[in-house]
Design an enzyme around this catalytic site. Sequence first.
Site, mmCIF file in Angstrom:
data_model
loop_
_atom_site.group_PDB
_atom_site.id
_atom_site.type_symbol
_atom_site.label_atom_id
_atom_site.label_comp_id
_atom_site.label_asym_id
_atom_site.label_seq_id
_atom_site.Cartn_x
_atom_site.Cartn_y
_atom_site.Cartn_z
ATOM 1 N N LYS A 169 0.877 -1.179 0.000
ATOM 2 C CA LYS A 169 0.000 0.000 0.000
ATOM 3 C C LYS A 169 0.913 1.228 0.000
ATOM 4 O O LYS A 169 1.362 1.699 1.028
ATOM 5 C CB LYS A 169 -0.877 -0.011 1.259
ATOM 6 C CG LYS A 169 -2.183 0.713 1.150
ATOM 7 C CD LYS A 169 -2.141 2.193 0.910
ATOM 8 C CE LYS A 169 -1.713 3.138 1.945
ATOM 9 N NZ LYS A 169 -1.515 4.507 1.412
ATOM 10 N N GLU A 244 9.383 1.945 10.720
ATOM 11 C CA GLU A 244 10.418 2.963 10.499
ATOM 12 C C GLU A 244 9.715 4.303 10.554
ATOM 13 O O GLU A 244 8.973 4.654 9.624
ATOM 14 C CB GLU A 244 11.083 2.770 9.127
ATOM 15 C CG GLU A 244 11.745 1.415 8.919
ATOM 16 C CD GLU A 244 13.001 1.228 9.764
ATOM 17 O OE1 GLU A 244 13.390 2.159 10.493
ATOM 18 O OE2 GLU A 244 13.567 0.132 9.705
ATOM 19 N N CYS A 278 13.493 11.294 7.207
ATOM 20 C CA CYS A 278 13.335 10.843 8.598
ATOM 21 C C CYS A 278 14.641 10.956 9.363
ATOM 22 O O CYS A 278 14.641 11.159 10.566
ATOM 23 C CB CYS A 278 12.845 9.407 8.597
ATOM 24 S SG CYS A 278 13.867 8.341 7.560
ATOM 25 N N GLU A 378 8.937 16.735 14.867
ATOM 26 C CA GLU A 378 9.469 16.565 13.522
ATOM 27 C C GLU A 378 8.741 17.525 12.576
ATOM 28 O O GLU A 378 7.518 17.486 12.458
ATOM 29 C CB GLU A 378 9.242 15.118 13.068
ATOM 30 C CG GLU A 378 9.877 14.828 11.736
ATOM 31 C CD GLU A 378 9.641 13.400 11.291
ATOM 32 O OE1 GLU A 378 8.477 12.956 11.296
ATOM 33 O OE2 GLU A 378 10.622 12.729 10.910
#
Length: 472
Positions: A169, A244, A278, A378
Site C-alpha cells: 500500500k 520505520e 526521517c 518533527e
Amino acid sequence: MQSIDKIYINGEFVTPHGSELFDLFNPASEAVIGQVRLADEDDALRAIAAAKAAFPAWSQTSREARIAVLERMHQAVVARESDLLEAIITEYGAPSSRARWMAAWPAQTIRYAIDALKAFIFEESVGRAKVVMTPVGVAGLITPWNSDAGFICNKLATAMAAGCTAVIKPSEMSAWQTQIITEALHAAQIPAGVFNIVTGRGDVVGDVINHHPDIAKISFTGSTAVGKHIVESGARTLKRVTLELGGKSPTVILDDADPKTAVHMALEAGFMNSGQACIAGTRILVPASRKAEFEQEMVAAIAQFPAGDPRDAQTVIGPMVSRKQWQRVQDYIRLGQQEGARLLVGGVGRVEGAEKGWSVQPTIFTDVNNQMRIAREEIFGPVLVVILYADDAEALAIANDTDYGLSALVLSGSSQRGEAMALQIESGRVLVNTLEHEHLAPFGGFKQSGLGREMGKWGLQAYLEPKTLLVG
Ligand code: NAD
C-alpha cells in the site's frame, strides 16, 4: 497528464473496485499532472486473498529460485531508471541531483536484498534441535511519499527473499512512481500473487491491512502517529511489525571540530532530501563558547544550499511535496518565532522570486532551547535549530532528550572522541565525521522512531520466525 486507473492483483493490472479519483501535483508549479483511481476495501481484500494463495508455493521456493526472480526484478527496475527520474522530479519535486540518486536506489535495494539472501543462514543446529528460519506469511508493506520507489523495492525484495508474499500500500501521492515500479515488476515475471499493489488511502486500504487476520506482518515506513495506530490495530491478531518512523536527529558538533567542515556537514545532514527525510539532522548542537563563530559559518554556508526549481542543476533543496506539507513547514517557522527563537537565515514564504510552487526558504533558528516545540517535533522540511551546550555532558544530555532515536551525527577533530560520544547516544544509527550509509548494517530506530530493523540480515530476519525441529 498521467491517468493511472489500474492496480495490480494476482499478476494482472486490474481496474479498482474503488472509484475515487485523486489528483497528482507538480510541487514546483502546483499544476495538476494527473489522476489516480484509488483502490478501496474490496480491492485490499482481493489483494490479500491473492497473496495468501501464492504463499504456499513461494514460501517453499529454494534460495536459488528466489535469487533468480530477484535478479530479474533488479534488471527490470534498472531498465526504468530514466522514467523514474522524470517522475521523481515532476511528482515529488526532488532536485535533479537528489532525484538521480533516488532513481537508482530502488534497484540497489534489490541488489542488497540479494546479497543478504545469499549470505543468510536459514538452518542451524542447537543442541539436539534443528532451528529453521521460516517465512511468517503474507506481509503488508505500507510506504510514504518521500522515497516511494525505494521503499517499495526494499521492502518487497526483502519480504520475497525471506519467502513471504506481499500486499503493498504505497502513498497515494506517489502514484506515478508506483506505476513505473509496478510495470517493471510485472515485466520481471514474478509468479502471480507474490506481490500485489493497491494504491489507496491509508484509512481505507491501510486499515484493511492493519486488521486482516491473513496479514502476518506489517512493515511500515511513515509517521510515528500512524505507526502507533498500526501496532494497536495489529495487536488483535498479534501481527509482527517493523516500523520505520520519524526523527528529530541531533548533530553534535564537538568543540574541537573544524567549523567550516562541521557546518557544511551539519547543513547537508539537516537539509537532505529537501528536509523531508526521517534521518535529517535537524537539531544542531554547538559549543556555547564558539556560538558566534558557528553562527557566522552557517550564514556563510547557506549559499551552498540553494532552494527552488528542482530542474535547476544548482538547486539543492526542492519544494515540499504538497500544499499541506508546505503549510505545515510555514506554521512551524511561525511557531519558532512565537516561541522566542531567533531566525539566523530563512523565514516564512516561498523562495525569492517564486510566485507559485511549494518552495520554502532553508531556515535556521538559533537561541533555541531543547524544550521548544521546534526542537522536539518533527517538522519534515528544511528547518533546523541551533542549540548551545556548555560541555560534552550537556551535549549528550540534550542529544538524548528527545522522544526519537533514529539517527545522529557527531562531528569532532578526533574520531576517537567522536566515537566515545556516539556510543552514548540513544539512536539506531550514529555517524561520526561521515554521512555515508552501510547497506549491510541494520537500519531502524530507538524509542519512538520505530520498532525492529530493515536492511542486511536483520531486515531479512524480520520476515522469518525460528521454528525448532526435534526428530526422535
Ligand atoms: P504517513 O504516516 O502519513 O503515511 C505513510 C503511509 O501510511 C502512507 O502510505 C499512508 O497512506 C499510510 N497510512 C495513513 N494512515 C494509515 C492507517 N490508518 N493505516 C495504515 N496506513 C496508513 O507519513 P507520510 O506523511 O507519508 O511520511 C512522512 C513520515 O514518514 C515522517 O514522519 C517521516 O519521518 C516518516 N519516514 C520515516 C522513515 C524511516 O525510515 N524511519 C523514512 C521516511 C519517512
